[in-house]
Design an enzyme around this catalytic site. Structure first.
Site, PDB file in Angstrom:
ATOM      1  N   HIS A  47     -11.638 -21.982 -41.994  1.00 41.90           N
ATOM      2  CA  HIS A  47     -11.836 -21.583 -40.602  1.00 41.90           C
ATOM      3  C   HIS A  47     -12.870 -22.513 -39.981  1.00 41.90           C
ATOM      4  O   HIS A  47     -13.730 -23.069 -40.686  1.00 41.90           O
ATOM      5  CB  HIS A  47     -12.337 -20.146 -40.516  1.00 41.90           C
ATOM      6  CG  HIS A  47     -11.318 -19.137 -40.919  1.00 41.90           C
ATOM      7  ND1 HIS A  47     -11.491 -17.792 -40.652  1.00 41.90           N
ATOM      8  CD2 HIS A  47     -10.131 -19.243 -41.565  1.00 41.90           C
ATOM      9  CE1 HIS A  47     -10.445 -17.120 -41.104  1.00 41.90           C
ATOM     10  NE2 HIS A  47      -9.613 -17.980 -41.668  1.00 41.90           N
ATOM     11  N   GLU A  49     -15.568 -21.938 -38.304  1.00 44.88           N
ATOM     12  CA  GLU A  49     -16.954 -21.555 -38.600  1.00 44.88           C
ATOM     13  C   GLU A  49     -17.349 -21.981 -40.005  1.00 44.88           C
ATOM     14  O   GLU A  49     -18.441 -22.513 -40.240  1.00 44.88           O
ATOM     15  CB  GLU A  49     -17.142 -20.038 -38.498  1.00 44.88           C
ATOM     16  CG  GLU A  49     -16.711 -19.416 -37.199  1.00 44.88           C
ATOM     17  CD  GLU A  49     -15.294 -18.880 -37.246  1.00 44.88           C
ATOM     18  OE1 GLU A  49     -14.355 -19.648 -37.555  1.00 44.88           O
ATOM     19  OE2 GLU A  49     -15.108 -17.683 -36.964  1.00 44.88           O
ATOM     20  N   CYS A  80     -15.967 -14.908 -42.161  1.00 47.86           N
ATOM     21  CA  CYS A  80     -16.896 -15.830 -41.504  1.00 47.86           C
ATOM     22  C   CYS A  80     -18.190 -15.134 -41.106  1.00 47.86           C
ATOM     23  O   CYS A  80     -19.268 -15.727 -41.173  1.00 47.86           O
ATOM     24  CB  CYS A  80     -16.220 -16.476 -40.309  1.00 47.86           C
ATOM     25  SG  CYS A  80     -14.905 -17.628 -40.797  1.00 47.86           S
TER      26      CYS A  80
END
Length: 143
Positions: A47, A49, A80
């Protein structure tokens, strides 16, 4: 947030879900930035992040980002959010809320849980309409 949106658009151009993230230090300098790469890397943890925080930690040679802020175009998922807590991110700024998979203002609200070791200051809705429109447009093109 404009850099995070740039990263989100670049992710969409690669066929990824358009999410972008940026880590900045206490003086506002960009330390790391990334967009989603789950499909490209065949990695469900890639992801935006996650990638931005990993890159910032690598660049700084430390596992904590206590005096750093994170900008992300979409509300972080629980995975996350857990990483944000572990990295001790000072402030979290995000754009669009994620009713389906969010972990901050929606769903499990990770930072409110008694087992969360750290809770950043949270600012939501930053360029939220633009962030949401980018995601809507991406998914509408897939249909």
């Amino acid at each position: 947030m404009h850099i995070a949106l740039y990263e989100a658009r670049a992710a969409a151009a690669r066929g990824e879900i358009p999410v972008g993230a940026v880590v900045v230090n206490a003086t506002g300098q960009v330390v790391a930035q990334a967009g989603n790469r789950t499909r490209e890397l065949n990695d469900p943890s890639a992801h935006a992040e996650m990638l931005a925080i990993r890159a910032a930690c690598q660049r700084l040679g430390q596992e904590r980002l206590a005096n750093h802020d994170l900008y992300v175009t979409l509300e972080p998922c629980p995975m996350c959010a857990g990483l944000i807590a572990a990295a001790r991110i000072r402030r979290l700024y995000y754009g669009a809320a994620d009713v389906k998979s969010g972990g901050v203002g929606q769903g499990p609200r990770v930072f409110s849980h008694s087992q969360s070791h750290h809770s950043p200051e949270i600012f939501d809705g930053i360029d939220g309409a633009e962030c949401a429109a980018l995601l809507r447009g991406f998914f509408n093109r897939l249909r």
